[in-house]
Design a protein around this motif. Sequence first.
Motif, PDB file in Angstrom:
ATOM      1  N   ILE A  26       0.854  -1.191   0.000  1.00  0.00           N
ATOM      2  CA  ILE A  26       0.000   0.000   0.000  1.00  0.00           C
ATOM      3  C   ILE A  26       0.889   1.241   0.000  1.00  0.00           C
ATOM      4  N   ALA A  27       0.736   2.058  -1.045  1.00  0.00           N
ATOM      5  CA  ALA A  27       1.533   3.277  -1.178  1.00  0.00           C
ATOM      6  C   ALA A  27       1.016   4.362  -0.234  1.00  0.00           C
ATOM      7  N   PRO A  28       1.895   5.262   0.225  1.00  0.00           N
ATOM      8  CA  PRO A  28       1.466   6.338   1.129  1.00  0.00           C
ATOM      9  C   PRO A  28       0.851   7.526   0.382  1.00  0.00           C
ATOM     10  N   THR A  29      -0.179   7.245  -0.383  1.00  0.00           N
ATOM     11  CA  THR A  29      -0.883   8.319  -1.087  1.00  0.00           C
ATOM     12  C   THR A  29      -1.823   9.036  -0.115  1.00  0.00           C
ATOM     13  N   LYS A  30      -2.226  10.229  -0.487  1.00  0.00           N
ATOM     14  CA  LYS A  30      -3.172  10.977   0.348  1.00  0.00           C
ATOM     15  C   LYS A  30      -4.438  10.157   0.596  1.00  0.00           C
ATOM     16  N   GLU A  31      -4.921   9.491  -0.449  1.00  0.00           N
ATOM     17  CA  GLU A  31      -6.149   8.710  -0.330  1.00  0.00           C
ATOM     18  C   GLU A  31      -5.965   7.538   0.638  1.00  0.00           C
ATOM     19  N   ASN A  32      -4.833   6.833   0.540  1.00  0.00           N
ATOM     20  CA  ASN A  32      -4.601   5.693   1.421  1.00  0.00           C
ATOM     21  C   ASN A  32      -4.387   6.112   2.873  1.00  0.00           C
ATOM     22  N   ILE A  33      -3.837   7.292   3.079  1.00  0.00           N
ATOM     23  CA  ILE A  33      -3.692   7.796   4.444  1.00  0.00           C
ATOM     24  C   ILE A  33      -5.061   8.214   4.971  1.00  0.00           C
ATOM     25  N   GLN A  34      -5.850   8.900   4.149  1.00  0.00           N
ATOM     26  CA  GLN A  34      -7.187   9.338   4.570  1.00  0.00           C
ATOM     27  C   GLN A  34      -8.079   8.172   4.952  1.00  0.00           C
ATOM     28  N   ASN A  35      -8.061   7.112   4.130  1.00  0.00           N
ATOM     29  CA  ASN A  35      -8.986   6.010   4.395  1.00  0.00           C
ATOM     30  C   ASN A  35      -8.428   4.970   5.359  1.00  0.00           C
ATOM     31  N   GLY A  36      -7.197   5.202   5.859  1.00  0.00           N
ATOM     32  CA  GLY A  36      -6.634   4.316   6.874  1.00  0.00           C
ATOM     33  C   GLY A  36      -5.945   3.075   6.337  1.00  0.00           C
ATOM     34  N   ARG A  37      -5.857   2.922   5.028  1.00  0.00           N
ATOM     35  CA  ARG A  37      -5.217   1.735   4.460  1.00  0.00           C
ATOM     36  C   ARG A  37      -3.710   1.743   4.670  1.00  0.00           C
ATOM     37  N   ASN A  75      -3.147  22.134   1.503  1.00  0.00           N
ATOM     38  CA  ASN A  75      -2.216  22.971   0.743  1.00  0.00           C
ATOM     39  C   ASN A  75      -0.826  23.021   1.371  1.00  0.00           C
ATOM     40  N   ASN A  76      -0.714  22.645   2.632  1.00  0.00           N
ATOM     41  CA  ASN A  76       0.566  22.680   3.326  1.00  0.00           C
ATOM     42  C   ASN A  76       1.196  21.299   3.481  1.00  0.00           C
ATOM     43  N   GLY A  77       0.744  20.351   2.660  1.00  0.00           N
ATOM     44  CA  GLY A  77       1.398  19.058   2.610  1.00  0.00           C
ATOM     45  C   GLY A  77       0.901  18.017   3.590  1.00  0.00           C
ATOM     46  N   TYR A  78      -0.126  18.342   4.344  1.00  0.00           N
ATOM     47  CA  TYR A  78      -0.698  17.374   5.264  1.00  0.00           C
ATOM     48  C   TYR A  78      -1.937  16.750   4.642  1.00  0.00           C
ATOM     49  N   VAL A  79      -2.442  15.727   5.259  1.00  0.00           N
ATOM     50  CA  VAL A  79      -3.608  15.020   4.715  1.00  0.00           C
ATOM     51  C   VAL A  79      -4.844  15.478   5.474  1.00  0.00           C
ATOM     52  N   PRO A  80      -5.785  16.099   4.773  1.00  0.00           N
ATOM     53  CA  PRO A  80      -7.024  16.528   5.446  1.00  0.00           C
ATOM     54  C   PRO A  80      -7.881  15.313   5.810  1.00  0.00           C
ATOM     55  N   LEU A  81      -8.866  15.562   6.655  1.00  0.00           N
ATOM     56  CA  LEU A  81      -9.745  14.471   7.091  1.00  0.00           C
ATOM     57  C   LEU A  81     -10.564  13.920   5.936  1.00  0.00           C
ATOM     58  N   LYS A  82     -11.023  14.813   5.035  1.00  0.00           N
ATOM     59  CA  LYS A  82     -11.871  14.413   3.913  1.00  0.00           C
ATOM     60  C   LYS A  82     -11.417  15.126   2.671  1.00  0.00           C
ATOM     61  N   ASN A  83     -11.840  14.619   1.500  1.00  0.00           N
ATOM     62  CA  ASN A  83     -11.571  15.330   0.239  1.00  0.00           C
ATOM     63  C   ASN A  83     -12.447  16.553   0.138  1.00  0.00           C
TER      64      ASN A  83
END
Length: 83
Positions: A26-37, A75-83
């Motif tokens: 599992i790659a550390p993409t924004k989506e995978n971090i957001q959804n907990g994968r 915008n500052n490189g962190y992962v928001p809670l939702k899209n």
Amino acid sequence: MGYSFRYYVEGITQNANVKMISLNGIAPTKENIQNGRYPLSSHFFAVYRKDNKNANVKKLIDWILSPEGQKIIDNNGYVPLKN
């Protein structure tokens, strides 16, 4: 003050030779971090005491959770809670 590994790689170093590592495929993409994968991430909490009478504390937390606050986080490189 700190920064996330994603921001370090994608924003600060901007070095194509630095690669983020997938874990368990599992790659550390924004989506995978957001959804907990993605299994290696940290959660940050904003908490305050129930008996705190300062109305600005709740206003700040509400703003952080608002679309504007989440956009600034993104915008500052962190992962928001939702899209």
